[in-house]
Design a protein around this motif. Structure first.
Motif: not given
Length: 103
Positions: A24-28, A30-33, A37-39
């Motif tokens: 879940v954390l590596r998914g679409p 998760g953390i990359p998303a 969003k933060k950027q």
């Protein structure tokens, strides 16, 4: 024997849960998303600040035009590209080497 199976069941459940959380954390979503969003939020904050500064500059110009007949006259002359009698106007080239067209 029964307690050993129970312990193995708990370990297996914990391992499956950890694997699911990892997916879940590596998914679409998760953390990359979240990082993307933060950027995006930071970029939008910078754009908003630039827009606020531009708005403030335009407010100052509007205030000057409202309160100063000389500023209004100068703005009209710049816009129409006309000069007063005995006034010299110099047109400079743009960055690409072209003189701005006259209206």
């Amino acid at each position: 024997m029964n307690t050993l199976l129970r312990q193995l069941g708990f370990v297996a459940a914990a391992a499956v849960t950890c694997f699911y959380v990892f997916l879940v954390l590596r998914g679409p979503n998760g953390i990359p998303a979240m990082l993307e969003k933060k950027q995006q939020i930071e970029r939008m904050k910078q754009e908003n600040e630039l827009m606020r500064q531009e708005i403030e500059k335009k407010k100052v110009i509007i205030d000057q035009l409202e309160n100063s007949s000389e500023a209004r006259e100068r703005a009209v002359r710049e816009h129409t590209r006309k000069a007063k009698q005995h006034e010299t106007t110099i047109f400079l080239q743009d960055e690409d080497g072209k003189v701005p067209p006259q209206d």
